[in-house]
Design a protein around this motif. Structure first.
Motif, PDB file in Angstrom:
ATOM      1  N   ALA A   1       0.861  -1.185   0.000  1.00  0.00           N
ATOM      2  CA  ALA A   1       0.000   0.000   0.000  1.00  0.00           C
ATOM      3  C   ALA A   1       0.892   1.228   0.000  1.00  0.00           C
ATOM      4  CB  ALA A   1      -0.925   0.012   1.214  1.00  0.00           C
ATOM      5  N   ALA A   2       0.452   2.259  -0.694  1.00  0.00           N
ATOM      6  CA  ALA A   2       1.224   3.500  -0.778  1.00  0.00           C
ATOM      7  C   ALA A   2       0.272   4.681  -0.843  1.00  0.00           C
ATOM      8  CB  ALA A   2       2.144   3.491  -1.999  1.00  0.00           C
ATOM      9  N   VAL A   3       0.755   5.828  -0.407  1.00  0.00           N
ATOM     10  CA  VAL A   3      -0.044   7.050  -0.446  1.00  0.00           C
ATOM     11  C   VAL A   3       0.724   8.120  -1.215  1.00  0.00           C
ATOM     12  CG1 VAL A   3      -1.162   8.864   0.903  1.00  0.00           C
ATOM     13  CG2 VAL A   3      -1.138   6.505   1.767  1.00  0.00           C
ATOM     14  N   ILE A   4       0.042   8.747  -2.176  1.00  0.00           N
ATOM     15  CA  ILE A   4       0.628   9.822  -2.979  1.00  0.00           C
ATOM     16  C   ILE A   4      -0.241  11.074  -2.861  1.00  0.00           C
ATOM     17  CG2 ILE A   4       0.815  10.567  -5.391  1.00  0.00           C
ATOM     18  CD1 ILE A   4       2.256   8.029  -6.017  1.00  0.00           C
TER      19      ILE A   4
ATOM     20  N   ASN B   1      -2.421  -9.738   5.603  1.00  0.00           N
ATOM     21  CA  ASN B   1      -1.548  -8.560   5.565  1.00  0.00           C
ATOM     22  C   ASN B   1      -2.220  -7.258   5.168  1.00  0.00           C
ATOM     23  OD1 ASN B   1       0.673 -10.145   6.249  1.00  0.00           O
ATOM     24  ND2 ASN B   1       1.258 -10.515   4.124  1.00  0.00           N
ATOM     25  N   ILE B   2      -3.309  -7.331   4.410  1.00  0.00           N
ATOM     26  CA  ILE B   2      -3.781  -6.116   3.748  1.00  0.00           C
ATOM     27  C   ILE B   2      -4.250  -5.024   4.717  1.00  0.00           C
ATOM     28  CG2 ILE B   2      -6.181  -6.921   3.366  1.00  0.00           C
ATOM     29  CD1 ILE B   2      -5.803  -5.499   0.535  1.00  0.00           C
ATOM     30  N   VAL B   3      -4.942  -5.400   5.782  1.00  0.00           N
ATOM     31  CA  VAL B   3      -5.413  -4.385   6.731  1.00  0.00           C
ATOM     32  C   VAL B   3      -4.243  -3.689   7.435  1.00  0.00           C
ATOM     33  CG1 VAL B   3      -6.716  -3.970   8.846  1.00  0.00           C
ATOM     34  CG2 VAL B   3      -7.689  -5.418   7.049  1.00  0.00           C
ATOM     35  N   PRO B   4      -3.304  -4.445   8.043  1.00  0.00           N
ATOM     36  CA  PRO B   4      -2.176  -3.752   8.692  1.00  0.00           C
ATOM     37  C   PRO B   4      -1.290  -2.977   7.723  1.00  0.00           C
ATOM     38  CG  PRO B   4      -1.880  -6.152   8.749  1.00  0.00           C
ATOM     39  CD  PRO B   4      -3.277  -5.905   8.315  1.00  0.00           C
ATOM     40  N   VAL B   5      -1.155  -3.449   6.486  1.00  0.00           N
ATOM     41  CA  VAL B   5      -0.324  -2.746   5.510  1.00  0.00           C
ATOM     42  C   VAL B   5      -0.953  -1.406   5.128  1.00  0.00           C
ATOM     43  CG1 VAL B   5       0.424  -2.782   3.085  1.00  0.00           C
ATOM     44  CG2 VAL B   5       0.902  -4.729   4.567  1.00  0.00           C
ATOM     45  N   VAL B   6      -2.254  -1.396   4.868  1.00  0.00           N
ATOM     46  CA  VAL B   6      -2.951  -0.149   4.526  1.00  0.00           C
ATOM     47  C   VAL B   6      -2.922   0.806   5.717  1.00  0.00           C
ATOM     48  CG1 VAL B   6      -5.214   0.851   4.002  1.00  0.00           C
ATOM     49  CG2 VAL B   6      -4.416  -1.155   2.740  1.00  0.00           C
ATOM     50  N   HIS B   7      -3.164   0.274   6.895  1.00  0.00           N
ATOM     51  CA  HIS B   7      -3.133   1.104   8.116  1.00  0.00           C
ATOM     52  C   HIS B   7      -1.771   1.764   8.283  1.00  0.00           C
ATOM     53  CE1 HIS B   7      -3.873   2.347  12.271  1.00  0.00           C
ATOM     54  NE2 HIS B   7      -2.683   1.834  12.566  1.00  0.00           N
ATOM     55  N   GLU B   8      -0.699   0.989   8.072  1.00  0.00           N
ATOM     56  CA  GLU B   8       0.652   1.514   8.246  1.00  0.00           C
ATOM     57  C   GLU B   8       0.986   2.556   7.180  1.00  0.00           C
ATOM     58  OE1 GLU B   8       4.339   2.007  10.080  1.00  0.00           O
ATOM     59  OE2 GLU B   8       2.496   1.042  10.764  1.00  0.00           O
TER      60      GLU B   8
ATOM     61  N   VAL C   1       3.365  13.274  -5.344  1.00  0.00           N
ATOM     62  CA  VAL C   1       4.552  13.072  -4.503  1.00  0.00           C
ATOM     63  C   VAL C   1       4.289  11.935  -3.513  1.00  0.00           C
ATOM     64  CG1 VAL C   1       6.123  14.115  -2.825  1.00  0.00           C
ATOM     65  CG2 VAL C   1       5.219  15.480  -4.718  1.00  0.00           C
ATOM     66  N   LEU C   2       5.209  10.986  -3.457  1.00  0.00           N
ATOM     67  CA  LEU C   2       5.049   9.823  -2.595  1.00  0.00           C
ATOM     68  C   LEU C   2       5.215  10.193  -1.128  1.00  0.00           C
ATOM     69  CD1 LEU C   2       4.727   6.691  -2.544  1.00  0.00           C
ATOM     70  CD2 LEU C   2       7.222   6.565  -2.544  1.00  0.00           C
ATOM     71  N   LEU C   3       4.207   9.841  -0.322  1.00  0.00           N
ATOM     72  CA  LEU C   3       4.258  10.089   1.118  1.00  0.00           C
ATOM     73  C   LEU C   3       4.667   8.844   1.898  1.00  0.00           C
ATOM     74  CD1 LEU C   3       1.011  12.217   1.663  1.00  0.00           C
ATOM     75  CD2 LEU C   3       3.338  13.022   1.186  1.00  0.00           C
ATOM     76  N   SER C   4       4.248   7.667   1.411  1.00  0.00           N
ATOM     77  CA  SER C   4       4.585   6.425   2.108  1.00  0.00           C
ATOM     78  C   SER C   4       4.448   5.251   1.166  1.00  0.00           C
ATOM     79  CB  SER C   4       3.679   6.214   3.325  1.00  0.00           C
ATOM     80  OG  SER C   4       2.339   5.950   2.912  1.00  0.00           O
ATOM     81  N   SER C   5       5.208   4.196   1.458  1.00  0.00           N
ATOM     82  CA  SER C   5       5.120   2.945   0.695  1.00  0.00           C
ATOM     83  C   SER C   5       5.457   1.804   1.637  1.00  0.00           C
ATOM     84  CB  SER C   5       6.090   2.961  -0.488  1.00  0.00           C
ATOM     85  OG  SER C   5       6.024   1.757  -1.218  1.00  0.00           O
ATOM     86  N   VAL C   6       4.533   0.859   1.779  1.00  0.00           N
ATOM     87  CA  VAL C   6       4.704  -0.263   2.704  1.00  0.00           C
ATOM     88  C   VAL C   6       4.514  -1.562   1.939  1.00  0.00           C
ATOM     89  CG1 VAL C   6       3.853  -1.383   4.795  1.00  0.00           C
ATOM     90  CG2 VAL C   6       3.861   1.124   4.625  1.00  0.00           C
TER      91      VAL C   6
ATOM     92  N   ALA D   1       2.128   8.193   6.186  1.00  0.00           N
ATOM     93  CA  ALA D   1       1.867   9.353   5.335  1.00  0.00           C
ATOM     94  C   ALA D   1       1.297  10.523   6.127  1.00  0.00           C
ATOM     95  CB  ALA D   1       0.906   8.969   4.216  1.00  0.00           C
ATOM     96  N   GLY D   2       0.832  10.260   7.343  1.00  0.00           N
ATOM     97  CA  GLY D   2       0.194  11.303   8.132  1.00  0.00           C
ATOM     98  C   GLY D   2      -1.142  11.708   7.554  1.00  0.00           C
ATOM     99  N   VAL D   3      -1.835  10.722   6.974  1.00  0.00           N
ATOM    100  CA  VAL D   3      -3.110  10.973   6.298  1.00  0.00           C
ATOM    101  C   VAL D   3      -4.199  10.100   6.923  1.00  0.00           C
ATOM    102  CG1 VAL D   3      -4.337  10.633   4.114  1.00  0.00           C
ATOM    103  CG2 VAL D   3      -2.063  11.651   4.108  1.00  0.00           C
ATOM    104  N   THR D   4      -5.380  10.661   7.111  1.00  0.00           N
ATOM    105  CA  THR D   4      -6.514   9.855   7.562  1.00  0.00           C
ATOM    106  C   THR D   4      -7.269   9.345   6.353  1.00  0.00           C
ATOM    107  OG1 THR D   4      -8.074  11.708   7.628  1.00  0.00           O
ATOM    108  CG2 THR D   4      -6.717  11.325   9.595  1.00  0.00           C
ATOM    109  N   LYS D   5      -8.025   8.296   6.546  1.00  0.00           N
ATOM    110  CA  LYS D   5      -8.776   7.727   5.418  1.00  0.00           C
ATOM    111  C   LYS D   5      -9.823   8.704   4.891  1.00  0.00           C
ATOM    112  CE  LYS D   5     -11.937   5.070   8.435  1.00  0.00           C
ATOM    113  NZ  LYS D   5     -11.363   5.503   9.721  1.00  0.00           N
ATOM    114  N   GLU D   6     -10.284   9.602   5.745  1.00  0.00           N
ATOM    115  CA  GLU D   6     -11.275  10.593   5.322  1.00  0.00           C
ATOM    116  C   GLU D   6     -10.680  11.638   4.376  1.00  0.00           C
ATOM    117  OE1 GLU D   6     -12.704   8.482   8.764  1.00  0.00           O
ATOM    118  OE2 GLU D   6     -10.850   9.654   8.491  1.00  0.00           O
ATOM    119  N   GLN D   7      -9.352  11.759   4.350  1.00  0.00           N
ATOM    120  CA  GLN D   7      -8.704  12.735   3.468  1.00  0.00           C
ATOM    121  C   GLN D   7      -8.450  12.190   2.069  1.00  0.00           C
ATOM    122  OE1 GLN D   7      -5.481  13.496   6.562  1.00  0.00           O
ATOM    123  NE2 GLN D   7      -5.679  15.560   5.714  1.00  0.00           N
TER     124      GLN D   7
END
Length: 340
Positions: free
Chosen positions: A17-20, A54-61, A24-29, A66-72
């Motif tokens: 899971a990753a957040v952009i 793995n999928i739930v803990p990976v997405v959570h991490e 710009v990449l914020l996190s990649s797990v 990334a310092g991002v909430t799912k609502e964002q």
């Protein structure tokens, strides 16, 4: 307003899971699955079970780092295919459920397109080392070997591809026969650095056009190995570094011969490499040699972006999101397809 994309990748044996944000990449797990090493290859049922764990803990991490909430989140991008169906279904189902719960769009991503667009992952706002369109991309992985003309993020044309085994598949099979373990790519790469690439000669295919073939090389390697083992049962142990170096050189030569022809015929000197095999030291060196000799402007991904990862899914999803190219919730996963 910021565009924040959560990418989910589960096409084979790595849950990622990753957040952009705004490209710009914020996190990649990435959670890897060591369980397959004992079987000499990926076991689909074990892979899908591990993805479920793995999928739930990976997405959570990924969200946490990334310092991002799912609502964002603006949207969720996911690998829809190709890949192992059981593995894909875990990621596809999770992405659909999460997107529906949050009321945000879904973006489906072709895994191979993701590898190509991994070159557009930015690690900071000042990161501008991306290819210019059009460019030629050599996509090489365990299951695919393709030469692609990339005209735009959403416009890719396959100019040549393997008609049988892929380069990574040939390496893995030869490694397995030598008893070196799985995955074969990193093992062969490590041994090749210590060996003589001119020690042995293996047959090269004569395929017209830009297409590849690696089945003949694989067969040549296996028959040669059989004959050598008849004379010396300890042959592999005594000569494994030279065998690895010669095998690697042959495969790299095959890949570069066709790529060189494409670049010459198209006149496009922006040349990239992508996919798991792009981590190979011999192939990377060949790209640098061609850049020096032929004036290519080359793009080689960081090692973290060569294998399956969600960062490449997130960046592809980002560009599709900007085009409002969304996915309906009824679209199923698919196991086999190439970039067309």
């Amino acid at each position: 307003m910021d565009t924040i994309i959560l990418g989910i990748e589960s096409s084979c044996d790595d849950t990622s899971a990753a957040v952009i944000r705004n490209g710009v990449l914020l996190s990649s797990v990435i959670a890897s699955q060591a369980v397959h090493e004992a079987y000499g290859g990926v076991v689909p049922e074990l892979a899908s079970r591990a993805h479920q764990q793995n999928i739930v803990p990976v997405v959570h991490e990924a969200l946490k780092r990334a310092g991002v909430t799912k609502e964002q989140l603006s949207a969720i991008a996911f690998t829809r295919g190709p890949g192992l169906m059981g593995s894909l279904l875990v990621g596809v189902s999770f992405a659909k459920g999460m997107a529906r719960a949050l009321g945000i769009p879904l973006v489906d991503v072709n895994h191979l397109q993701g590898h190509v667009l991994a070159h557009f992952i930015k690690e900071s706002e000042d990161d501008h080392n991306q290819p210019e369109f059009p460019f030629i991309c050599l996509l090489v992985s365990g299951g695919n070997s393709q030469i692609i003309r990339v005209n735009a993020y959403n416009d890719m044309e396959v100019l040549g591809q393997t008609i049988d085994d892929a380069a990574g598949e040939a390496i893995d099979k030869c490694s397995k026969v030598m008893g070196l373990g799985y995955p074969g790519g990193p093992i062969i790469d490590k041994l090749a650095r210590q060996g003589n690439p001119k020690a042995y000669t293996f047959s090269k295919p004569h395929i017209p056009g830009y297409d590849y073939s690696f089945s003949g090389l694989k067969t040549s390697f296996l028959y040669s190995l059989r004959d050598w083992l008849k004379e010396d049962p300890e042959f592999i142990e005594h000569h494994k570094t030279d065998l690895a170096a010669s095998l690697e050189k042959t495969i790299v030569d095959i890949l570069m011969d066709k790529l060189r022809k494409v670049v010459k015929d198209t006149g496009i000197n922006e040349v990239a490499v992508a996919g798991g095999v792009s981590a190979n030291n011999g192939l990377r060196n060949a790209f640098h040699e061609h850049a020096d000799k032929y004036g290519w402007k080359i793009y080689i991904p960081k090692f973290g972006y060569t294998t399956d990862n969600a960062a490449m899914i997130a960046i592809t999803g980002y560009y599709k999101f900007l085009d409002k190219d969304f996915c309906t919730i009824d679209k199923p996963a698919y196991s086999r397809v190439t970039i067309k």
